[in-house]
Design a protein around this motif. Structure first.
Motif, PDB file in Angstrom:
ATOM      1  N   ASP A  22       9.542  -3.224  -3.445  1.00  0.00           N
ATOM      2  CA  ASP A  22       8.416  -2.412  -3.658  1.00  0.00           C
ATOM      3  C   ASP A  22       8.543  -1.083  -3.205  1.00  0.00           C
ATOM      4  OD1 ASP A  22       7.375  -4.465  -5.388  1.00  0.00           O
ATOM      5  OD2 ASP A  22       6.036  -5.181  -3.527  1.00  0.00           O
ATOM      6  N   GLY A  74       9.309   6.341  -7.636  1.00  0.00           N
ATOM      7  CA  GLY A  74       8.031   6.120  -8.635  1.00  0.00           C
ATOM      8  C   GLY A  74       7.545   7.460  -9.242  1.00  0.00           C
ATOM      9  N   ALA A  80       5.243  -4.189 -12.543  1.00  0.00           N
ATOM     10  CA  ALA A  80       3.971  -4.045 -11.567  1.00  0.00           C
ATOM     11  C   ALA A  80       2.867  -4.432 -12.404  1.00  0.00           C
ATOM     12  CB  ALA A  80       3.725  -2.335 -11.420  1.00  0.00           C
ATOM     13  N   THR A  90       5.007   5.715   0.605  1.00  0.00           N
ATOM     14  CA  THR A  90       3.796   4.821   1.181  1.00  0.00           C
ATOM     15  C   THR A  90       3.611   3.894  -0.284  1.00  0.00           C
ATOM     16  OG1 THR A  90       2.283   6.387   0.217  1.00  0.00           O
ATOM     17  CG2 THR A  90       2.675   6.393   2.432  1.00  0.00           C
ATOM     18  N   GLU A  91       2.974   3.061  -0.119  1.00  0.00           N
ATOM     19  CA  GLU A  91       2.525   2.138  -1.172  1.00  0.00           C
ATOM     20  C   GLU A  91       2.217   3.086  -2.306  1.00  0.00           C
ATOM     21  OE1 GLU A  91      -0.105   2.383   1.054  1.00  0.00           O
ATOM     22  OE2 GLU A  91       1.041   1.129   2.012  1.00  0.00           O
ATOM     23  N   LEU A  92       2.709   2.595  -3.919  1.00  0.00           N
ATOM     24  CA  LEU A  92       2.194   3.433  -4.959  1.00  0.00           C
ATOM     25  C   LEU A  92       0.916   2.561  -5.582  1.00  0.00           C
ATOM     26  CD1 LEU A  92       5.055   4.412  -7.044  1.00  0.00           C
ATOM     27  CD2 LEU A  92       3.604   5.685  -5.495  1.00  0.00           C
TER      28      LEU A  92
END
Lengths: 469, 336
Positions: B49, B56, B110, B331-333
Motif C-alpha cells: 500500500d 499514486g 483499492a 503517506t497513506e493515500l
C-alpha cells in the motif's frame, strides 16, 4: 479472414472499449466540479457525500480510459501505417495538440484532484478539478476535430498522394465538426446522467435514504430529462449535415436503395445486400422524406447511386449501419420516456404540501433506472458504429480507402492479439461494472468506502467536511 | 522561418530532439513506477500500500510522456512510426496489455472487495513486468536494426531482462527517497541487488551496438571522436561506483543522502540515453531511414512547434508543481 477485416475488428474493439470510459469522464468531470461548488456555496454536506462517491467512479473510469487510449496511439502505426503516411500532415498536428493541451493537463491535475485535497488550499483543489474537466473536454475537442475531418475533409491539397494542409482554420472547423462535437458532448452528458441516476436508484433500492443519494438521484434524472430533447434536436441537425456531405451514409441509415421522392421511414426491415432490396419492411409513409427534406415528396438519395459502372460498391455495408442507427434511436427514445416520466413523478405535489421529489418514484421506475444505468454506452456505441461503419469503404472520405491503409502484418498475428485484447477487455468490463455496483452497495449499507491504503486519513476528512471558508 | 537556415534540416532535428527528450523523461519517470511494480512480490502486503502511495499521484502523468514520445514519432516521422511499429508488432501488443493491466489494477485493488485485492496486486505486478520486459525487448531489437532472427531475439531477451532489472533499480532508489524505516531498508537491499542489471545492460548495449553497425563503430572508435567521447564511459563508471558506495551507507542518520541514489540513477539513465542517441543519429529507423527522410511537411511541423513552445514549458511547470505538492515521504493515500 484476412488482415484487413481482422485489423478493422481489432481497431473497432479497441476504440469501442476506449470510448466507454471517456464518455463517462468527459461529463462526470464537470458534474464533480458542480458538486464541489454546490458544497462550497451551500455548505450542505450532501454535496460532499455525492462528490466523494462519484470521484471514485471517476478515478476508476479515468484509469480505464487512459490505458485503453494508449493502445490506440500505437495501433495507428502497428495496424494502419497508410493512414499517417497519407494524411499524417493533417492528423499529426491535431493529435499532437490533443496530447499537449489535454493529456498532460488532465493527468497531472488528476493527481492533485484525487490525492491533494489535504495538501493544497481548497481553491487550488477546485482549480485542479476544473482543469481535469477542462482537459477531458479539450481532448474530446481535438479528437473529434480529427474524426470529423476524416468524414468531411477540408483545407488541404493532395500532392503525390500525400495530403498537405493549406488552411488550418478550415481543417479544424470542417463542415461536420460542430455537429459531431456537440452530439458527442451531449452523449457524454446523457451517459453520465443515466449512470448517476442508475447507481443512485440502486442504492435507494438497497435502502439507502441518505441526503447524498437523494441529491444524485434527482440530479441524474433531471439532467437526463433536460439533455435528451436537446440531443434529439442536435442529432437531427447532425443527420442533415451528413445528408449534405455523406449521402451514402444516410441512404444506408434509412435503408433506401433507389433515389426518389416519398421515401418511407423504416421502423424495421432486413436489408438484403445481395439482392439489393429490403425484406419485411415496416415503415411510416413519406417519413424519411419528411425528416430529411421536410416535405412529403422530398427526394432522398438511394444506395444504388453509389455503385460504379464496373460494379465497385462505394457505399457502406447497409445492414450494420441500418441496425446500429435503430439501436441508437431506440435507446434515445427509452431515455426520453424514462427521464420525463421520472421528472413528472418527482414534480407531483405531496398532499401535505411541497413536491414529492425522489419519494415519488415507484419501484418499477427505480428498477428501470438501474436497468438503464449503462444505456448511454449502448447509445454511444450504436451511434459511433452508425457513423464510422457508415464512412466505409473510405478511411478518409474521398481521400483514402480503408483497405489501402492497412499494415502488411500476417493475419494469424492480428488474430492472436485480437483474441487477447478481447479477453482482457471482457474481463475488465465485467470487473468495472461489478465494482461500481459493489461500491454502491457498500455506500448503501453505510460502510465507509474502501480507501486506497491504510486507514488514518480522518483528519483530512473532517477538515473537508467543513464548508468552504 | 528561414531565420535558422533550411527548415527541412532544423525542423526534423528539433523534433528528433523533442522526441528524445520525451523518451528520456518517460524512461526515468515511468521507469521508477514500473520498477516499483516489478518489486511488488518482494514486499509484504502492508508495504505494498505504501509503495502504491509513493507513485499514486504521478503514474498517470508519467505514462503520458510515452504518449507524447510516440505521438511525436507519429506526427513528425510518420513513415518511421509505421516501419518501427509494424516490426515490433508483438512486443508492442504485450506492452499495451501490460500497461492496461497495471493501470487498472492500480484502481481496482483499492476499490474491489478485499478478497480480490491479492488478485489485483498480482495483475499490477504482471502488468508492470510485461511492460518492462516488452520495452527492453523492443530496445534490443531496435539496436539490432529491427532485424528479425533468432540471434537478434536472443539479444533482445537479454536487454529485456536487463532493462527490467534496471527499472527495478531506479524503482528501488525512488522508494529509498519516498519511504522510511523497514520498507526503506528493504529498498536499499533491492537497489544493491539490482544495480548489476544496470551495469550488465549498459555493458551489453555498449558492446553490441558498435558490433552490429560499422557506422556506429566508426562514430565511437575513430580519432579524435574517441577522445571527445571518453567522458561518457568514464562518467558512467564513476556514477556506478558512487551509487554502489552510497548504497552501503544507507539508510543514514536523519535520512541523510536518501535522494542520492535516485539522482544518481537519473544521471546514469541520461548518460546511457545520450550515448544511444549519438550512436543512432541521424537514423530514426536504424540504417534505413534518417530523420530528414522520414519527416513530415515543414508547414505541419511548424504549427506543432509553435504550440510546443508555449505548451511544453507549462507542462514542465505543472509537472514540477505536482512533484512539489507531493514531496516528502509517501503517506497513506486517500481520496479527499
Amino acid at each position: 479472414m484476412d488482415t484487413l477485416i481482422l485489423s478493422r475488428i481489432q481497431f473497432g474493439a479497441n476504440i469501442s472499449f476506449h470510448i466507454l470510459f471517456p464518455t463517462i469522464t468527459i461529463a462526470l468531470g464537470w458534474v464533480l466540479l458542480f458538486f464541489k461548488l454546490r458544497f462550497r456555496w451551500t455548505g450542505d454536506a450532501k454535496w460532499m457525500q455525492a462528490y466523494r462517491f462519484w470521484v471514485k467512479v471517476f478515478a476508476l473510469s479515468f484509469a480505464m480510459g487512459v490505458v485503453s487510449g494508449i493502445t490506440m496511439s500505437f495501433q495507428f502505426g502497428t495496424n494502419w501505417p497508410g493512414f499517417m503516411e497519407t494524411v499524417g500532415n493533417i492528423a499529426g498536428p491535431l493529435l499532437a495538440y490533443e496530447v499537449m493541451t489535454a493529456f498532460f493537463l488532465e493527468a497531472v491535475f488528476l493527481g492533485i484532484m484525487l490525492f491533494g485535497a489535504s495538501r493544497v488550499p481548497d481553491w487550488l483543489h477546485t482549480t485542479a478539478t476544473f482543469l481535469v474537466a477542462f482537459g477531458t473536454t479539450m481532448s474530446a475537442f481535438w479528437i473529434l476535430v480529427l474524426n470529423s475531418w476524416m468524414h468531411t475533409p477540408a483545407g488541404f491539397e493532395m500532392r503525390d498522394g500525400v495530403a498537405f494542409a493549406t488552411d488550418w482554420w478550415a481543417i479544424i472547423f470542417n463542415p461536420s465538426m460542430p455537429y459531431r462535437l456537440v452530439h458527442m458532448l451531449i452523449a457524454s452528458g446523457l451517459t453520465c446522467a443515466f449512470l448517476i441516476a442508475g447507481l443512485s436508484a440502486f442504492r435507494w433500492l438497497w435502502g439507502d435514504r441518505s441526503e447524498g443519494v437523494r441529491a444524485t438521484l434527482a440530479f441524474g434524472a433531471s439532467l437526463g430529462a433536460v439533455l435528451i430533447p436537446v440531443q434529439i434536436l442536435v442529432g437531427d441537425m447532425h443527420g442533415l449535415n451528413t445528408l449534405e456531405h455523406q449521402p451514402q451514409k444516410v441512404a444506408a441509415m434509412e435503408g433506401n436503395w433507389e433515389t426518389g421522392p416519398n421515401v418511407p421511414l423504416l421502423l424495421f426491415a432486413i436489408p438484403d445486400e445481395d439482392a439489393r432490396e429490403n425484406r419485411f419492411e415496416i415503415g411510416i409513409p413519406n417519413g424519411a422524406s419528411l425528416i430529411l427534406k421536410h416535405k412529403a415528396d422530398g427526394v432522398v438519395p438511394g444506395l444504388n447511386d453509389f455503385v460504379t459502372e464496373d460494379g465497385e460498391v462505394l457505399h457502406p455495408p447497409v445492414s450494420k449501419v441500418f441496425y446500429s442507427f435503430r439501436v441508437m434511436i431506440g435507446t434515445g427514445v427509452a431515455m426520453l420516456f424514462l427521464s420525463w416520466a421520472a421528472v413528472a413523478l418527482m414534480l407531483r405535489r405531496h398532499p401535505e404540501g411541497g413536491r414529492r421529489g425522489v419519494e415519488g418514484l415507484p419501484k418499477p421506475v427505480l428498477w428501470a433506472f438501474v436497468a438503464m444505468a449503462f444505456s448511454g454506452w449502448l447509445a454511444t456505441l450504436a451511434g459511433w458504429y452508425t457513423t464510422e461503419i457508415g464512412r466505409q469503404p473510405w478511411l478518409v472520405e474521398g481521400v483514402l480507402m480503408t483497405r489501402d491503409a492497412v499494415a502488411d502484418v500476417p493475419a494469424p498475428l492480428v488474430l492472436g492479439t485480437l483474441i487477447t485484447y478481447l479477453v482482457v477487455y471482457a474481463a475488465l468490463i465485467l470487473a468495472y461494472v461489478s465494482v461500481l455496483f459493489y461500491l454502491a452497495r457498500k455506500a448503501a449499507k453505510g460502510e465507509s468506502l474502501p480507501e486506497r491504503a491504510t486507514p488514518g486519513s480522518g483528519a483530512a476528512e473532517v477538515q473537508l467536511l467543513q464548508p468552504g471558508e | 522561418m528561414e531565420l535558422f537556415g533550411d527548415p527541412a534540416v532544423w525542423l526534423p532535428f528539433t523534433f528528433a530532439a523533442l522526441m528524445g527528450l520525451s523518451i528520456l523523461i518517460y524512461v526515468v519517470l515511468d521507469g521508477f513506477d514500473l520498477g516499483v511494480g516489478v518489486l511488488f512480490p518482494f514486499a509484504e502486503p502492508a508495504e505494498r500500500d505504501r509503495m502504491i502511495a509513493s507513485i499514486g499521484p504521478f503514474w498517470d502523468a508519467n505514462e503520458t510522456w510515452l504518449v507524447l514520445a510516440i505521438g511525436i514519432l507519429l506526427v513528425a516521422f510518420p513513415s518511421a512510426h509505421g516501419a518501427i511499429l509494424t516490426a515490433l508488432y508483438l512486443p508492442v501488443a504485450v506492452m499495451l496489455i501490460g500497461l492496461i493491466l497495471r493501470g487498472v489494477a492500480f484502481e481496482f485493488r483499492a476499490k474491489a472487495p478485499l478478497t480480490q485485492k491479492r488478485a489485483w496486486d498480482g495483475a499490477f505486478y504482471a502488468g508492470s513486468l510485461m511492460t518492462s520486459l516488452a520495452q527492453g525487448f523492443m530496445l534490443g531489437l531496435y539496436i539490432m536494426g529491427l532485424e528479425q532472427s533468432w540471434a537478434t531475439y536472443g539479444f533482445a531477451i537479454l536487454t529485456a531482462v536487463f532493462l527490467t532489472v534496471g527499472y527495478s533499480f531506479i524503482g528501488a532508489t525512488w522508494l529509498i527517497l519516498k519511504t522510511e524505516s523497514a520498507l526503506q531498508r528493504k529498498a536499499v537491499d533491492w537497489a544493491k541487488g539490482g544495480i548489476w542489471g544496470l551495469v550488465l545492460g549498459l555493458g551489453a548495449i555498449s558492446a553490441a551496438s558498435p558490433l552490429v553497425s560499422p557506422r556506429i563503430f566508426d562514430k565511437w572508435f575513430s580519432m579524435p571522436e574517441f577522445l571527445y567521447l571518453a567522458p561518457f564511459p568514464i562518467l558512467s563508471g564513476l556514477l556506478v561506483l558512487g551509487l554502489w558506495r552510497g548504497l552501503q551507507r544507507l539508510p543514514a542518520e536523519g535520512d541523510k543522502g536518501a535522494w542520492q541514489p535516485f539522482a544518481g540513477s537519473i544521471a546514469l539513465f541520461t548518460l546511457a540515453f545520450l550515448g544511444l542517441a549519438y550512436s543512432f543519429y541521424p537514423y530514426v529507423v536504424p540504417e534505413k531511414l534518417t530523420i530528414y527522410e522520414a519527416a513530415s511537411a515543414p508547414e505541419s511541423l511548424i504549427i506543432i512547434l509553435v504550440g510546443t513552445c508555449f505548451v511544453l514549458p507549462a507542462i514542465l511547470a505543472y509537472t514540477a508543481l505536482a512533484y512539489v505538492i507531493f514531496r516528502g515521504k509517501a503517506t497513506e493515500l486517500s481520496y479527499d
